[in-house]
Structure formats: C-alpha cells, structure tokens
Design a protein around this motif. Sequence first.
Motif, PDB file in Angstrom:
ATOM      1  N   TRP A 144      -1.470 -10.823   2.652  1.00 29.88           N
ATOM      2  CA  TRP A 144      -1.253  -9.820   3.700  1.00 29.88           C
ATOM      3  C   TRP A 144      -0.997 -10.443   5.070  1.00 29.88           C
ATOM      4  N   ALA A 147       2.261  -9.659   7.148  1.00 29.03           N
ATOM      5  CA  ALA A 147       2.307  -8.275   7.612  1.00 29.03           C
ATOM      6  C   ALA A 147       1.304  -8.033   8.732  1.00 29.03           C
ATOM      7  N   THR A 151       2.875  -6.721  12.193  1.00 24.26           N
ATOM      8  CA  THR A 151       2.722  -5.312  12.579  1.00 24.26           C
ATOM      9  C   THR A 151       1.290  -4.797  12.495  1.00 24.26           C
ATOM     10  N   VAL A 153       0.160  -3.753   9.750  1.00 24.86           N
ATOM     11  CA  VAL A 153       0.225  -2.753   8.676  1.00 24.86           C
ATOM     12  C   VAL A 153       0.460  -3.455   7.341  1.00 24.86           C
ATOM     13  N   VAL A 154      -0.465  -3.268   6.400  1.00 25.44           N
ATOM     14  CA  VAL A 154      -0.361  -3.834   5.056  1.00 25.44           C
ATOM     15  C   VAL A 154       0.135  -2.744   4.114  1.00 25.44           C
ATOM     16  N   ARG A 155       1.171  -3.040   3.355  1.00 27.55           N
ATOM     17  CA  ARG A 155       1.739  -2.071   2.418  1.00 27.55           C
ATOM     18  C   ARG A 155       1.176  -2.368   1.021  1.00 27.55           C
ATOM     19  N   ASP A 156       0.524  -1.393   0.408  1.00 24.98           N
ATOM     20  CA  ASP A 156      -0.154  -1.614  -0.871  1.00 24.98           C
ATOM     21  C   ASP A 156      -0.095  -0.334  -1.696  1.00 24.98           C
ATOM     22  N   VAL A 218      -3.636   0.262   6.231  1.00 25.37           N
ATOM     23  CA  VAL A 218      -2.868   0.173   4.988  1.00 25.37           C
ATOM     24  C   VAL A 218      -1.906   1.355   4.894  1.00 25.37           C
ATOM     25  N   GLU A 219      -0.680   1.068   4.512  1.00 23.30           N
ATOM     26  CA  GLU A 219       0.319   2.093   4.219  1.00 23.30           C
ATOM     27  C   GLU A 219       0.574   2.075   2.722  1.00 23.30           C
ATOM     28  N   GLN A 220       0.407   3.213   2.060  1.00 22.90           N
ATOM     29  CA  GLN A 220       0.556   3.256   0.600  1.00 22.90           C
ATOM     30  C   GLN A 220       2.018   3.261   0.194  1.00 22.90           C
ATOM     31  N   ILE A 221       2.348   2.452  -0.841  1.00 27.46           N
ATOM     32  CA  ILE A 221       3.696   2.393  -1.399  1.00 27.46           C
ATOM     33  C   ILE A 221       3.598   2.592  -2.909  1.00 27.46           C
ATOM     34  N   ALA A 226       5.372  -2.381  -4.953  1.00 30.59           N
ATOM     35  CA  ALA A 226       4.348  -3.423  -4.841  1.00 30.59           C
ATOM     36  C   ALA A 226       4.625  -4.562  -5.815  1.00 30.59           C
TER      37      ALA A 226
END
Length: 285
Positions: A144, A147, A151, A153-156, A218-221, A226
């Motif tokens: 992470w 990221a 920013t 912001v971690v995309r997970d 965290v931003e969900q993807i 992922a």
Amino acid sequence: MIVVTGATGNIGRSLVTRLLADGAAVRALTRDPARAALPAGAEVVRADLTADEGLEPLLEGADALFLNLAAGGERAAGALVDAAVKTGVRRIVLNSSMAVTDSPADESHFIARMHAAQERAVRDSGLEWTFVRGGNYATNALAWAPAVRATGVVRDAHPGAQGAPVHEADLADVAAVALLDRTGTHQGRAYPVTGPEVMTVAQQVAAIGRAIGRETRVEQISEEAAAEAMAGPHLPREAALELVRMFGGAVDASPFPVSDAVERITGHPARTFARWAEDHAADFS
C-alpha cells in the motif's frame, strides 16, 4: 553455523540480526553481497539458489538451515533440502504458512498446496525440523505504500477483511528459538504464528495514517481489479484472484484465530500492528 536463506528479506534480515545477538555463527545467503548491508558479524555469501547444482558448498559446516520459499521458489527449496542431507545439516526450520491445515484441503488451496509440499519434503528428509507457519504478514501492507505516499487512499476489494498481522521480527524471533534449540523442545513442531490482535484492512490503513501523521482511508474496488493489481511475473492472475477471494472469506470471520505462539516460544509479547507501522513509517512517508 546457521545458514539463512532469504537473508536480505524482511524475515531473514531480522533473523540474521537476532542470531548474531545470541552469539550464533551465521552464513547469510544473498544474490548480491555488495548491496546486502547485513551486520558485520555475518558471513555473507553470494548464492544463486535457482542454479541446478553447486548448493552443497553453501551448507558445508552448517548445523542448521533456515529455509524460506521466497528465497528461490519450490524447486530451489527442494534442492536445498537434498543438499542439507548430503552435507550433514542436522536441523531445518522452514518458513511455512498458516494456510497449511494438515487436511485434504491443503491440496486445493494455492498457498497451502505449495507450503504443504515443502513441509513433506522436509519431513521426509529425516532431519530435525520445525515449521513456522506465519499468518497475515504485516509486511504485506508495504504494497500500500505507493498509494499512501501519493494520495493516502488504498484501493482494496475487502476493507472489512480481518487478519492478525504479525511483525517480521516476531517471525524471526520464533525461528531463532527453534534454530538454537538445544533441548529438542521445538523438534517436530508446527507453530501457527500471528500478531496479537484482529484488525480489518481499514483499521490497518488507519493505523499507518496515525504512524505517519496523515489521513488515510480505503476505497473499495472489485475482486477482479484487485487481482489485476496484485498479479505479476511470479503470481499469475488466477492465483492472485484466488488470494483476493481468500481474503474476502475473512470478512466478518468469527472467531478469527489468534495464536499465542510468539509469547509462548520467545517469552515476549507479540508486537502490535501499530508498532509495525511506527517501525515502517519511513516506507509510507
């Protein structure tokens, strides 16, 4: 003499330092000794563990071997076990995985299958053995870092996925005790090793933010996105997707297993993820 594979990795570097502090002779194997930056007390040896031959000299005079699959892969690990037998190594401590359950499920799970096969090879060698079955490595959070730096912001795919992240220094401490064991206490034992507390991905990201003094979230993807981000030369997309879905299975898992192995084996409490984040704050800043 103790030989450490993966000596410049997260666990290996901590292990070399710990063994030297305990007065052990250490031979640290690395692809690039000039850049290893290991403690002066270690015998640092250039090693290509993927070579088809020539591994025996790396183990000459050694009593014990710390074997890490990450240092060269499954084929190299098997060749090292064979070389250990030929050169008279007495003990192997294998860095394994909590994914191994000693059940038929081990054959259908990507991570378990790989580590279970290596455990069998070590058992079949006839040497003394101890398996350190690490759980959710705290160092996985280093993925992470770009990221967080860019920013915050971690995309997970699974912000609510639970784990009990374990500090690499605790894994090294458990391995050191097994490698230095003079009483046979740890011979033939497989130890699941976790951190001391259950945390979600979102909680881990927040802890990193506190350690570096920045807001993080965290931003969900999707699972597919992922897996695409995780896949690489050594991790096919299909395997990455299996891992992502496995992590998803840990959402709202109850009760999530937390091991007391660190304190029971080493005598000190397991380090928290907050401590890990503080230790690695520079990686995220």
